[in-house]
Scaffold this motif. Sequence first.
Motif, PDB file in Angstrom:
ATOM      1  N   LEU A  20       0.830  -1.202   0.000  1.00  0.00           N
ATOM      2  CA  LEU A  20       0.000   0.000   0.000  1.00  0.00           C
ATOM      3  C   LEU A  20       0.864   1.253   0.000  1.00  0.00           C
ATOM      4  O   LEU A  20       0.673   2.161  -0.793  1.00  0.00           O
ATOM      5  N   LYS A  23       2.545   1.842  -3.265  1.00  0.00           N
ATOM      6  CA  LYS A  23       1.660   2.356  -4.303  1.00  0.00           C
ATOM      7  C   LYS A  23       1.357   3.846  -4.057  1.00  0.00           C
ATOM      8  O   LYS A  23       1.294   4.631  -4.986  1.00  0.00           O
ATOM      9  N   TRP A 244      -9.607   7.628 -17.431  1.00  0.00           N
ATOM     10  CA  TRP A 244      -9.228   6.328 -16.882  1.00  0.00           C
ATOM     11  C   TRP A 244      -9.805   5.175 -17.707  1.00  0.00           C
ATOM     12  O   TRP A 244      -9.197   4.124 -17.867  1.00  0.00           O
ATOM     13  N   VAL A 248      -8.973   0.830 -19.887  1.00  0.00           N
ATOM     14  CA  VAL A 248      -9.773  -0.367 -20.093  1.00  0.00           C
ATOM     15  C   VAL A 248      -9.978  -0.588 -21.591  1.00  0.00           C
ATOM     16  O   VAL A 248      -9.880  -1.697 -22.101  1.00  0.00           O
ATOM     17  N   PHE A 251      -7.565  -2.529 -23.893  1.00  0.00           N
ATOM     18  CA  PHE A 251      -7.516  -3.988 -23.888  1.00  0.00           C
ATOM     19  C   PHE A 251      -8.434  -4.575 -24.958  1.00  0.00           C
ATOM     20  O   PHE A 251      -8.587  -5.787 -25.051  1.00  0.00           O
ATOM     21  N   LEU A 259     -15.761  -5.886 -18.997  1.00  0.00           N
ATOM     22  CA  LEU A 259     -15.441  -5.171 -17.763  1.00  0.00           C
ATOM     23  C   LEU A 259     -16.477  -4.090 -17.458  1.00  0.00           C
ATOM     24  O   LEU A 259     -16.321  -3.329 -16.506  1.00  0.00           O
ATOM     25  N   ASN A 306      -0.465   4.661 -17.882  1.00  0.00           N
ATOM     26  CA  ASN A 306      -1.760   4.845 -17.228  1.00  0.00           C
ATOM     27  C   ASN A 306      -2.369   6.200 -17.599  1.00  0.00           C
ATOM     28  O   ASN A 306      -1.816   7.255 -17.287  1.00  0.00           O
TER      29      ASN A 306
ATOM     30  N   LEU B  94      -0.784  -4.170 -11.074  1.00  0.00           N
ATOM     31  CA  LEU B  94      -1.828  -3.661 -10.178  1.00  0.00           C
ATOM     32  C   LEU B  94      -2.831  -2.791 -10.944  1.00  0.00           C
ATOM     33  O   LEU B  94      -4.041  -2.860 -10.700  1.00  0.00           O
ATOM     34  N   ASP B  95      -2.320  -1.985 -11.885  1.00  0.00           N
ATOM     35  CA  ASP B  95      -3.220  -1.150 -12.686  1.00  0.00           C
ATOM     36  C   ASP B  95      -4.163  -2.010 -13.525  1.00  0.00           C
ATOM     37  O   ASP B  95      -5.325  -1.657 -13.726  1.00  0.00           O
ATOM     38  N   VAL B  96      -3.651  -3.149 -14.035  1.00  0.00           N
ATOM     39  CA  VAL B  96      -4.493  -4.052 -14.818  1.00  0.00           C
ATOM     40  C   VAL B  96      -5.596  -4.630 -13.935  1.00  0.00           C
ATOM     41  O   VAL B  96      -6.769  -4.670 -14.321  1.00  0.00           O
ATOM     42  N   ILE B  98      -6.816  -3.384 -11.185  1.00  0.00           N
ATOM     43  CA  ILE B  98      -7.745  -2.322 -10.796  1.00  0.00           C
ATOM     44  C   ILE B  98      -8.796  -2.071 -11.885  1.00  0.00           C
ATOM     45  O   ILE B  98      -9.919  -1.671 -11.597  1.00  0.00           O
ATOM     46  N   MET B  99      -8.433  -2.362 -13.156  1.00  0.00           N
ATOM     47  CA  MET B  99      -9.410  -2.161 -14.236  1.00  0.00           C
ATOM     48  C   MET B  99     -10.671  -2.997 -14.011  1.00  0.00           C
ATOM     49  O   MET B  99     -11.747  -2.661 -14.498  1.00  0.00           O
ATOM     50  N   GLY B 100     -10.537  -4.097 -13.277  1.00  0.00           N
ATOM     51  CA  GLY B 100     -11.710  -4.902 -12.952  1.00  0.00           C
ATOM     52  C   GLY B 100     -12.742  -4.128 -12.147  1.00  0.00           C
ATOM     53  O   GLY B 100     -13.915  -4.480 -12.112  1.00  0.00           O
ATOM     54  N   ARG B 101     -12.297  -3.047 -11.495  1.00  0.00           N
ATOM     55  CA  ARG B 101     -13.205  -2.270 -10.658  1.00  0.00           C
ATOM     56  C   ARG B 101     -14.164  -1.408 -11.480  1.00  0.00           C
ATOM     57  O   ARG B 101     -15.071  -0.791 -10.928  1.00  0.00           O
ATOM     58  N   ARG B 116      -8.204   0.157  -4.937  1.00  0.00           N
ATOM     59  CA  ARG B 116      -6.830  -0.339  -4.928  1.00  0.00           C
ATOM     60  C   ARG B 116      -6.675  -1.419  -3.865  1.00  0.00           C
ATOM     61  O   ARG B 116      -6.012  -2.431  -4.091  1.00  0.00           O
TER      62      ARG B 116
END
Lengths: 364, 259
Positions: A20, A23, A244, A248, A251, A259, A306, B94-96, B98-101, B116
């Motif tokens: 944590l 990050k 953001w 997604v 992909f 997703l 990102n 981790l960013d990948v 998090i995309m599930g969120r 996160r």
Amino acid sequence: MYVEIYADNIKRRCKVGGSLVSKDKILSSDKVKLQFLGLALVVLFFGSFLIGRYPVTPDNVFNILLAKLFSWPQTWTDDMETIIIQVRLPRILAALLVGAALATSGAAYQGMFRNPMVSPDILGVSAGASFGAVLAIMLSLDFFWIQLFAFAFGLLAVAVTYLASTKLSKNNDTMLVLVLAGIIVSMVFSSLVALVKYLADPFSKLPAITFWLMGGLSTISVEEVVMIVGPMLIGLIPLVLMRWKLNVMSFGDEEAQALGVNTGRLRSVIVLCATLMTASAVAVSGVIGLVGLIVPHLTRLVVGPNYKVLLPASMIIGGGFLLIVDNVSRTLWSVEIPLGILTSIIGAPIFMYLLLASRRGWTS
Amino acid sequence: MELEVKNLSCGYLNRPVVSNVSLKMSTGESLCLLGPNGVGKTTFFKTILGLLKPRSGQIFLDGEDVSKWPRRKFAAKVGYVPQYHMPPFAFEVLDVVIMGRNAHLGSFASPGKKDRIIAEQVLDTLNISYLSKRVYTEISGGERQLVLIARALAQEPEFLVMDEPTASLDFGNQIKVLNQINQLATSGKVGVIMTTHYPDHAFYCASKVAVMGKGDTFVFGTPDEVITEAYLQEVYDVKVKIILVENGDVKRKVCVSAV
């Protein structure tokens, strides 16, 4: 025994808290990078006022700019004010806006098309806008109409591309069809540009057309800057808000849908926004290639892929990059080199160098 | 939660692929979908996921027809684990995840601290926390498959749909992935639907089996009912022997080629 438990505790603490904290560090380092870039841009912005044939001091610049906001005793000559407000300010603002718009829409397109080779004019906006502009020049319309024509035909070209692709694509080949339709529409408008050039009067109209096509900001005025701010913001704000989701989207459609992304709607928003920004940029500056392609790349090398950070960083670096190139363009030689040409000449080697130096290639 | 597929026919505009399939399963079960190449397993999956429109029939979640559900609502219930592949950009693992969120975020929202933490917990559940900072495009195929499972779990779904989760993985990674699937299903929190080319996998980690055979046949039942020597021969056109292997307390059926 005690030592073991102690070590175990530390391990557990590292496991729970460790990732944590790291990050958070990463996130804050992204923030620091953005703040640094922003600060550099502010310095560059004020510094650019000092560059040019007519000498002004930093004092003059601050006083004259602030005097526009507050009433301020005049300690400068009227000439200085004209230079700062009428000549340098619109140019600096336009370079910032155009660079930021091209880079942001380029970054958004690269995510949407899942391809780092894509630039904001892939759907035909530049070709369409060029045709609009040369048509207006051919018809001897004034500068306002040239811009309006460029803007309108840029939008028209992308509209045709988009409609054609929605009619032609079946299930999951939307992206491919979109790019193919863009190539075809670009070709048609490029041919029309060539046709207009062929028909144009070689002594009066053709030089003006050629000059416009090379791209530049030398004739920009405050009113023109004001005119493009609106459409650019309308394009920019949704992209920033939805940035953001571009992660997604990169992909691919199916995964993004699984997703929970409404890909059709998001794609329409991105195309609309990027087109608005690019069309307004082309309308004031002519065709300036490369910025929309290379700035997102450079930015990816600095802040990573990102979009949360990449998009605002691209915006800042794009604005800064074009401002630097424009500063060079207006000061280096007594004859101004068109911005579009200089961008490519300066941008291409920097880009090559960074790609080679980073060694991580396109995907980093 | 219960997932029901009712008289589903799927395929493309003028090419029907699967017709009139019905099945029912609930959270905590695992369903293995078997069938020879080209029989339409992927098409069937895409239709269940709403990526393809069904030619006819419906899909229900707890009795509710999902055809009118917005994508986000559906994604919060059903997660998808595609076969691993290369994305064009070098995202951090981790960013990948998090995309599930995304399924739990509004149109203009981006993930926050809570998202996160969930992503990190999921990585921890799958024992791949060590990958968190690595670059997704630089890890191995097996690791990438686990990351995609983690991303789907970060959606906090009731069902996981996995398209050949063991395809192109080495022997060890296959078993690791299957073990994870086993644990997920037996934890009772998710239902797993997966395709595989190995009937063994069905014996190993499935509570139910569906076989799509040639000529539009569809058989649905428990592994012991469905996977028989005769039926495997009919579907795959090879002679197969099914043997019971005992290893300590563990008894499991395996399929071996009879030739």
